[in-house]
Design a protein around this motif. Structure first.
Motif, mmCIF file in Angstrom:
data_model
loop_
_atom_site.group_PDB
_atom_site.id
_atom_site.type_symbol
_atom_site.label_atom_id
_atom_site.label_comp_id
_atom_site.label_asym_id
_atom_site.label_seq_id
_atom_site.Cartn_x
_atom_site.Cartn_y
_atom_site.Cartn_z
ATOM 1 N N PRO A 30 4.832 58.425 68.432
ATOM 2 C CA PRO A 30 5.490 59.323 67.474
ATOM 3 C C PRO A 30 5.449 58.786 66.039
ATOM 4 N N GLY A 31 5.575 57.453 65.889
ATOM 5 C CA GLY A 31 5.578 56.869 64.552
ATOM 6 C C GLY A 31 4.224 56.985 63.874
ATOM 7 N N GLY A 32 3.170 56.525 64.543
ATOM 8 C CA GLY A 32 1.827 56.530 63.947
ATOM 9 C C GLY A 32 1.344 57.941 63.645
ATOM 10 N N HIS A 52 -6.029 54.340 65.291
ATOM 11 C CA HIS A 52 -6.769 53.733 66.404
ATOM 12 C C HIS A 52 -5.826 53.616 67.594
ATOM 13 N N GLU A 53 -6.179 54.260 68.702
ATOM 14 C CA GLU A 53 -5.280 54.329 69.863
ATOM 15 C C GLU A 53 -6.009 53.826 71.105
ATOM 16 N N ARG A 54 -5.310 52.987 71.870
ATOM 17 C CA ARG A 54 -5.971 52.402 73.045
ATOM 18 C C ARG A 54 -6.129 53.404 74.192
ATOM 19 N N ASP A 114 10.241 67.515 75.127
ATOM 20 C CA ASP A 114 9.511 66.571 75.984
ATOM 21 C C ASP A 114 8.551 65.766 75.118
ATOM 22 N N ARG A 115 8.401 64.500 75.450
ATOM 23 C CA ARG A 115 7.511 63.647 74.648
ATOM 24 C C ARG A 115 6.091 64.197 74.585
ATOM 25 N N GLY A 116 5.610 64.703 75.731
ATOM 26 C CA GLY A 116 4.246 65.234 75.776
ATOM 27 C C GLY A 116 4.077 66.404 74.823
ATOM 28 N N THR A 138 -8.700 49.681 71.552
ATOM 29 C CA THR A 138 -7.617 48.702 71.737
ATOM 30 C C THR A 138 -7.784 47.585 70.724
ATOM 31 N N LEU A 139 -6.780 47.445 69.865
ATOM 32 C CA LEU A 139 -6.834 46.356 68.878
ATOM 33 C C LEU A 139 -6.611 45.027 69.581
ATOM 34 N N ASP A 140 -7.514 44.084 69.327
ATOM 35 C CA ASP A 140 -7.345 42.747 69.903
ATOM 36 C C ASP A 140 -6.825 41.747 68.867
ATOM 37 N N GLY A 175 8.356 51.767 63.545
ATOM 38 C CA GLY A 175 8.797 52.074 64.911
ATOM 39 C C GLY A 175 9.096 50.841 65.737
ATOM 40 N N ASP A 176 8.801 50.930 67.038
ATOM 41 C CA ASP A 176 9.132 49.825 67.954
ATOM 42 C C ASP A 176 8.466 48.521 67.548
ATOM 43 N N ALA A 177 7.323 48.571 66.928
ATOM 44 C CA ALA A 177 6.660 47.343 66.483
ATOM 45 C C ALA A 177 7.566 46.588 65.514
ATOM 46 N N GLY A 237 15.126 55.342 68.900
ATOM 47 C CA GLY A 237 13.831 54.659 68.806
ATOM 48 C C GLY A 237 12.721 55.554 68.291
ATOM 49 N N ALA A 238 12.515 56.682 68.950
ATOM 50 C CA ALA A 238 11.453 57.587 68.522
ATOM 51 C C ALA A 238 11.823 58.266 67.207
ATOM 52 N N ASN A 239 13.115 58.587 67.082
ATOM 53 C CA ASN A 239 13.581 59.246 65.854
ATOM 54 C C ASN A 239 13.304 58.394 64.616
HETATM 55 C C1 LIG Z 1 13.879 54.609 79.046
HETATM 56 C C2 LIG Z 1 13.741 54.908 77.593
HETATM 57 C C3 LIG Z 1 14.365 56.034 77.046
HETATM 58 C C4 LIG Z 1 14.258 56.307 75.681
HETATM 59 N N1 LIG Z 1 14.900 57.397 75.156
HETATM 60 C C5 LIG Z 1 14.828 57.646 73.838
HETATM 61 C C6 LIG Z 1 15.515 58.769 73.245
HETATM 62 O O1 LIG Z 1 16.184 59.553 73.936
HETATM 63 N N2 LIG Z 1 15.409 58.974 71.905
HETATM 64 C C7 LIG Z 1 14.659 58.141 71.115
HETATM 65 O O2 LIG Z 1 14.582 58.383 69.896
HETATM 66 N N3 LIG Z 1 13.990 57.081 71.631
HETATM 67 C C8 LIG Z 1 14.067 56.820 72.955
HETATM 68 N N4 LIG Z 1 13.411 55.740 73.475
HETATM 69 C C9 LIG Z 1 12.654 54.863 72.566
HETATM 70 C C10 LIG Z 1 11.284 55.441 72.250
HETATM 71 O O3 LIG Z 1 10.553 55.665 73.436
HETATM 72 C C11 LIG Z 1 10.483 54.498 71.356
HETATM 73 O O4 LIG Z 1 11.333 53.959 70.386
HETATM 74 C C12 LIG Z 1 9.342 55.238 70.661
HETATM 75 O O5 LIG Z 1 8.400 55.697 71.608
HETATM 76 C C13 LIG Z 1 8.672 54.315 69.651
HETATM 77 O O6 LIG Z 1 7.620 54.997 69.035
HETATM 78 P P1 LIG Z 1 6.419 54.173 68.378
HETATM 79 O O7 LIG Z 1 5.518 55.210 67.799
HETATM 80 O O8 LIG Z 1 6.950 53.110 67.512
HETATM 81 O O9 LIG Z 1 5.724 53.404 69.595
HETATM 82 P P2 LIG Z 1 5.155 53.903 70.991
HETATM 83 O O10 LIG Z 1 5.703 55.220 71.383
HETATM 84 O O11 LIG Z 1 5.309 52.774 71.937
HETATM 85 O O12 LIG Z 1 3.592 54.118 70.693
HETATM 86 C C14 LIG Z 1 2.745 53.017 70.502
HETATM 87 C C15 LIG Z 1 1.303 53.475 70.678
HETATM 88 O O13 LIG Z 1 0.457 52.378 70.370
HETATM 89 C C16 LIG Z 1 -0.549 52.276 71.349
HETATM 90 N N5 LIG Z 1 -0.979 50.867 71.387
HETATM 91 C C17 LIG Z 1 -0.275 49.808 71.836
HETATM 92 N N6 LIG Z 1 -0.974 48.677 71.710
HETATM 93 C C18 LIG Z 1 -2.171 49.032 71.158
HETATM 94 C C19 LIG Z 1 -3.326 48.296 70.782
HETATM 95 N N7 LIG Z 1 -3.400 46.960 70.942
HETATM 96 N N8 LIG Z 1 -4.378 48.971 70.243
HETATM 97 C C20 LIG Z 1 -4.329 50.318 70.057
HETATM 98 N N9 LIG Z 1 -3.242 51.069 70.416
HETATM 99 C C21 LIG Z 1 -2.177 50.427 70.949
HETATM 100 C C22 LIG Z 1 0.120 52.763 72.640
HETATM 101 O O14 LIG Z 1 -0.829 53.188 73.596
HETATM 102 C C23 LIG Z 1 0.997 53.898 72.116
HETATM 103 O O15 LIG Z 1 0.313 55.138 72.110
HETATM 104 C C24 LIG Z 1 13.505 55.447 74.845
HETATM 105 C C25 LIG Z 1 12.865 54.334 75.392
HETATM 106 C C26 LIG Z 1 12.972 54.051 76.759
HETATM 107 C C27 LIG Z 1 12.303 52.834 77.326
#
Ligand SMILES: Cc1cc2nc3c(=O)[nH]c(=O)nc-3n(C[C@H](O)[C@H](O)[C@H](O)COP(=O)(O)OP(=O)(O)OC[C@H]3O[C@@H](n4cnc5c(N)ncnc54)[C@H](O)[C@@H]3O)c2cc1C
Length: 377
Positions: free
Chosen positions: A13-15, A32-34, A104-106, A126-128, A298-300, A311-313
């Motif tokens: 969601p962040g990227g 770039h997505e793995r 839904d996330r999808g 996949t970034l190494d 985001g989570d990173a 987290g996603a928000n």
């Molecule tokens: C059980 C559970 C419930 C949750 N419920 C909620 C909720 O209700 N509301 C909410 O806001 N958040 C919720 N979260 C948190 C939320 O899922 C994350 O905070 C959010 O998905 C983070 O988004 P992001 O874009 O930072 O990372 P991610 O969604 O983790 O996306 C990272 C992307 O990077 C890709 N990637 C990883 N490594 C590499 C690499 N080396 N090279 C290339 N690509 C790579 C992955 O394939 C992925 O597509 C929940 C989490 C969990 C575990």
């Protein structure tokens, strides 16, 4: 500003939000997505998009109306139950309530992907490693040996980020709580008792440091998280293999022995797909020295327990704000500094709240705290 080469790692969601808002400002970007493609795996459960974070990002991305059209406002309903399935608190959202509709996330991922210019995402990348060149750029090395150079690398690559080590030595720590994810398909027709128990939105029950949390997803699916405190290698220690669904089910029924039949039905009647999700979080606060050529969103940047619900928000808000900073600042260094000056303190507050929420829910009396919080909100 010359058009800089911006490489985003990760199509979560962040990227995706970052890429969308950059493109709206006419700024070129590659993600770039793995994953091999958009449907490579189940994207996971439902997300509530909150009015002060996720919805602000969707608005910046020009996707707020589309989000409302695709979201499930009734998913905002929430209830608290005791271990016997007795409802202790029930919150029913008004039909026009827009504070935090569920999606839904999808569906969210598809909406963001469809909004991007063709070719924005490079799948199966996949970034190494990332290596500074010394001349203000970074070289990214992908699995298989492909290399590209970029003026700005954005780590949107989630919990186990490969970009994060350029900025910080922090690694996610196990929280002490594990979620086992269960799915109940075709709930209305095949499991009407569970459909009635869960209601239209989310259901929370906790007792003695254990919890059952169920959430309605679209398409007649209910996703359940069976949560408990244990070591990260609990399954191995208990001799439970996730390749053997009957063994996982038996083990969970044993752990939740003493809960009423209505609640145990969530475990008894679920599909044969169990996912082990030990919960991790980055240290709080997680911070680093600003570097003009690398940043995180985001989570990173701020992996936190799901008990923040943010987290996603906030991943999306980070993405939108970084894009806006890049669009308005005189150079990338200023943009990164401006973005991080807002994001890092916000993340510290949210992550501290998330850790507290997790600890409280899985402690005696945690449910009562959650009920009071729900009543106050
Ligand atoms: C059980 C559970 C419930 C949750 N419920 C909620 C909720 O209700 N509301 C909410 O806001 N958040 C919720 N979260 C948190 C939320 O899922 C994350 O905070 C959010 O998905 C983070 O988004 P992001 O874009 O930072 O990372 P991610 O969604 O983790 O996306 C990272 C992307 O990077 C890709 N990637 C990883 N490594 C590499 C690499 N080396 N090279 C290339 N690509 C790579 C992955 O394939 C992925 O597509 C929940 C989490 C969990 C575990």
């Amino acid at each position: 500003m010359n058009t800089p080469r911006i490489a985003v790692i990760g199509a979560g969601p962040g990227g995706l939000t970052l890429a969308r808002v950059l493109q709206q400002h006419g700024i070129a970007v590659t993600v770039h997505e793995r994953d091999a493609g958009p449907d490579a795996h189940d994207q996971g459960g439902t997300l509530d998009m909150q009015c002060h974070t996720g919805q602000v990002a969707l608005d910046a991305a020009g996707l707020l109306d589309e989000f409302f059209a695709r979201s499930r406002p009734e998913g905002q309903d929430g209830r608290m139950l005791d271990r016997d399935g007795t409802i202790l608190a029930d919150m029913v959202a008004a039909p026009d309530e827009r504070e935090k509709p569920e999606i839904d996330r999808g569906v969210l991922r598809r909406m963001l992907l469809d909004s991007l210019e063709p070719g924005t995402i490079e799948w199966g990348r996949t970034l190494d490693a990332v290596t500074p060149t010394g001349d203000g750029r970074q070289v990214l090395t992908f699995r298989g040996g492909d290399e590209i150079a970029a003026e700005l690398v954005v780590g949107a690559d989630g919990a186990w980020s490969r970009v994060r080590p350029l900025l910080s030595t922090a690694v996610p720590q196990y929280s002490g709580v594990v979620f086992v994810e269960l799915r109940i398909s075709d709930v209305d027709a095949s499991h009407p008792g569970i459909a009635a128990l869960v209601g239209n939105g989310s259901m929370f029950a906790a007792a003695d440091g254990q919890g059952l949390i169920a959430q309605r997803n679209g398409g007649g699916l209910v996703r359940v998280y069976a949560g408990f405190r244990d070591t990260e290698d609990w399954a191995e220690a208990a001799g439970v293999s996730f390749d053997d669904p009957a063994a996982v089910r038996r083990h969970l029924l044993g752990r939740f022995a003493g809960w009423g039949p209505a609640m145990l039905a969530l475990i008894d009647e679920c599909d044969d797909t169990f996912v082990n999700r030990p919960l991790h979080a980055l240290p709080v606060p997680h911070t680093w020295k600003t570097t003009p050529t690398v940043t995180l969103i985001g989570d990173a940047a701020h992996l936190m327990s799901p008990f923040s619900g943010l987290g996603a928000n906030t991943a999306m808000l980070d993405g939108a704000e970084l894009a806006q900073a890049i669009a308005t600042a005189p150079d990338l260094a200023t943009a990164v500094a401006r973005y991080e000056a807002v994001m890092l303190p916000r993340a510290a507050v949210n992550a501290a709240g998330a850790a507290e929420g997790l600890d409280s829910f899985f402690s005696p009396g945690g449910l009562q705290d959650a009920i009071e919080e729900m009543a106050a909100s």
